[in-house]
Design an enzyme around this catalytic site. Structure first.
Site, PDB file in Angstrom:
ATOM      1  N   SER A  10       0.847  -1.201   0.000  1.00  0.00           N
ATOM      2  CA  SER A  10       0.000   0.000   0.000  1.00  0.00           C
ATOM      3  C   SER A  10       0.872   1.236   0.000  1.00  0.00           C
ATOM      4  O   SER A  10       1.643   1.459   0.948  1.00  0.00           O
ATOM      5  CB  SER A  10      -0.897   0.018   1.239  1.00  0.00           C
ATOM      6  OG  SER A  10      -1.426   1.322   1.402  1.00  0.00           O
ATOM      7  N   HIS A  35      -1.263  -1.207  -4.327  1.00  0.00           N
ATOM      8  CA  HIS A  35      -2.508  -0.860  -3.637  1.00  0.00           C
ATOM      9  C   HIS A  35      -2.550   0.646  -3.367  1.00  0.00           C
ATOM     10  O   HIS A  35      -1.639   1.206  -2.762  1.00  0.00           O
ATOM     11  CB  HIS A  35      -2.586  -1.640  -2.327  1.00  0.00           C
ATOM     12  CG  HIS A  35      -3.882  -1.527  -1.600  1.00  0.00           C
ATOM     13  ND1 HIS A  35      -4.986  -2.294  -1.916  1.00  0.00           N
ATOM     14  CD2 HIS A  35      -4.257  -0.750  -0.561  1.00  0.00           C
ATOM     15  CE1 HIS A  35      -5.980  -1.997  -1.095  1.00  0.00           C
ATOM     16  NE2 HIS A  35      -5.571  -1.044  -0.263  1.00  0.00           N
ATOM     17  N   ASP A  37      -4.750   3.687  -1.714  1.00  0.00           N
ATOM     18  CA  ASP A  37      -5.816   3.991  -0.757  1.00  0.00           C
ATOM     19  C   ASP A  37      -6.333   5.404  -0.964  1.00  0.00           C
ATOM     20  O   ASP A  37      -5.615   6.382  -0.750  1.00  0.00           O
ATOM     21  CB  ASP A  37      -5.275   3.842   0.670  1.00  0.00           C
ATOM     22  CG  ASP A  37      -5.082   2.387   1.041  1.00  0.00           C
ATOM     23  OD1 ASP A  37      -6.046   1.622   0.908  1.00  0.00           O
ATOM     24  OD2 ASP A  37      -3.964   2.017   1.449  1.00  0.00           O
ATOM     25  N   MET A  39      -9.004   8.224   0.122  1.00  0.00           N
ATOM     26  CA  MET A  39      -9.828   8.613   1.277  1.00  0.00           C
ATOM     27  C   MET A  39     -10.340  10.040   1.101  1.00  0.00           C
ATOM     28  O   MET A  39      -9.625  10.888   0.557  1.00  0.00           O
ATOM     29  CB  MET A  39      -9.003   8.524   2.557  1.00  0.00           C
ATOM     30  CG  MET A  39      -8.331   7.170   2.751  1.00  0.00           C
ATOM     31  SD  MET A  39      -7.523   7.080   4.352  1.00  0.00           S
ATOM     32  CE  MET A  39      -6.634   5.525   4.186  1.00  0.00           C
ATOM     33  N   HIS A  68      -8.413   1.227  -3.909  1.00  0.00           N
ATOM     34  CA  HIS A  68      -9.330   0.985  -2.790  1.00  0.00           C
ATOM     35  C   HIS A  68      -9.995   2.310  -2.441  1.00  0.00           C
ATOM     36  O   HIS A  68      -9.365   3.196  -1.865  1.00  0.00           O
ATOM     37  CB  HIS A  68      -8.509   0.430  -1.609  1.00  0.00           C
ATOM     38  CG  HIS A  68      -9.290   0.190  -0.363  1.00  0.00           C
ATOM     39  ND1 HIS A  68      -8.679  -0.081   0.849  1.00  0.00           N
ATOM     40  CD2 HIS A  68     -10.630   0.158  -0.113  1.00  0.00           C
ATOM     41  CE1 HIS A  68      -9.594  -0.266   1.779  1.00  0.00           C
ATOM     42  NE2 HIS A  68     -10.784  -0.105   1.228  1.00  0.00           N
ATOM     43  N   MET A  70     -12.215   4.559  -0.409  1.00  0.00           N
ATOM     44  CA  MET A  70     -12.882   4.772   0.876  1.00  0.00           C
ATOM     45  C   MET A  70     -13.543   6.144   0.798  1.00  0.00           C
ATOM     46  O   MET A  70     -13.144   7.099   1.492  1.00  0.00           O
ATOM     47  CB  MET A  70     -11.840   4.684   2.005  1.00  0.00           C
ATOM     48  CG  MET A  70     -11.343   3.254   2.197  1.00  0.00           C
ATOM     49  SD  MET A  70      -9.789   3.144   3.099  1.00  0.00           S
ATOM     50  CE  MET A  70      -8.648   3.323   1.733  1.00  0.00           C
ATOM     51  N   MET A 139     -11.585  -5.769   5.496  1.00  0.00           N
ATOM     52  CA  MET A 139     -10.806  -4.808   6.296  1.00  0.00           C
ATOM     53  C   MET A 139     -10.501  -5.430   7.652  1.00  0.00           C
ATOM     54  O   MET A 139     -11.419  -5.810   8.383  1.00  0.00           O
ATOM     55  CB  MET A 139     -11.599  -3.514   6.527  1.00  0.00           C
ATOM     56  CG  MET A 139     -11.715  -2.549   5.364  1.00  0.00           C
ATOM     57  SD  MET A 139     -10.169  -1.947   4.629  1.00  0.00           S
ATOM     58  CE  MET A 139      -9.204  -1.438   6.050  1.00  0.00           C
ATOM     59  N   ASP A 175      -6.720  -6.484   4.364  1.00  0.00           N
ATOM     60  CA  ASP A 175      -6.136  -5.139   4.370  1.00  0.00           C
ATOM     61  C   ASP A 175      -6.158  -4.559   5.780  1.00  0.00           C
ATOM     62  O   ASP A 175      -7.230  -4.284   6.322  1.00  0.00           O
ATOM     63  CB  ASP A 175      -6.931  -4.251   3.398  1.00  0.00           C
ATOM     64  CG  ASP A 175      -6.317  -2.874   3.220  1.00  0.00           C
ATOM     65  OD1 ASP A 175      -5.266  -2.593   3.807  1.00  0.00           O
ATOM     66  OD2 ASP A 175      -6.921  -2.077   2.468  1.00  0.00           O
TER      67      ASP A 175
END
Ligand code: DX5
Ligand code: ZN
Length: 225
Positions: A10, A35, A37, A39, A68, A70, A139, A175
């Protein structure tokens, strides 16, 4: 069991002042997926990166870029991440009332569709979309930050998700708090795709990445070989 183990570092824990070098390093050092992330400060209590960064790193690697999301709402941004070069786009089951629509939209972009579930969300929440996904992300921390403590209840969740997957060609990704110490137990519980932020990038010393990625892979592969 005969599932290939894949490792997805990540970049949340990468050194962003030299992100390109970090991507090239993990690419050369054995990462299977990259990966990313994303957000929004709304669905999770942190803000990270958007499609611009995905398009910036896309030319640096031929590995799968595993985005991913979020964020909520998610649907207005799916196309932007697809066009930025994501290979796999994962949305949270909790992010909105129209999960099925989001998954269809990802596949309509020609991308692999993933669904993530938070620690408090039961596996049953995704039962009715199981044939609409290519990846399930469990998660094992509350989303929002790297470096958190692994939640042990996640083992039971992974077993349930593996049973739900059955013979389908769906990745089972774990994750949060993944390390060489729990990789074997996670593989035993059914995980085959391991996100690793802190356990690969801590210290941000590129000379350590290959050994760390290999150690996680070897610990997990000891089960499935
Ligand atoms: C957390 C992110 C994770 C995170 C994992 O919200 O989804 O991908 O970067 O970091 P570690 O491996 O440090 O727990
Ligand atoms: Zn993640």
């Amino acid at each position: 069991m005969n599932r290939p183990i894949r490792i997805a570092p990540s970049i949340l824990s990468a050194d962003f002042t030299r992100l390109g070098d970090e991507i090239r390093a993990i690419d050369a050092d054995g990462a299977d997926y990259i990966h990313v992330d994303v957000m929004d400060g709304h669905f999770v209590p942190n803000i990270t990166i958007g499609p611009l960064i995905v398009s910036a790193i896309r030319p640096l690697t031929r590995k799968l870029i595993d985005v991913h999301l979020m964020i909520a709402p998610v649907d207005p941004f799916l196309s932007a991440f697809a066009k930025a070069g994501a290979d796999s786009i994962t949305v949270h089951a909790e992010a909105g009332p129209h999960l099925h629509r989001s998954l269809q939209a990802i596949r309509a972009e020609g991308k692999r569709a993933g669904v993530a579930i938070n620690p408090a969300t039961p596996v049953s929440a995704i039962e009715h979309v199981i044939d609409d996904v290519d990846l399930i992300l469990v998660m094992s921390v509350n989303p929002g930050f790297g470096g958190q403590k692994f939640i042990a209840q996640s083992y039971a969740k992974l077993r349930q998700a593996r049973a739900l997957i059955g013979g389908r060609p769906i990745d089972l990704e774990v994750d949060g708090g993944v390390s060489v110490d729990n990789a074997r137990a996670l593989a035993e519980a059914g995980a085959d795709l391991f996100v690793a932020g802190t356990s690969v990038f801590s210290g941000n010393d590129p000379t350590s990445y290959a050994g760390r990625i290999a150690a996680i892979r070897n610990a997990a592969t000891a089960v499935t070989a």
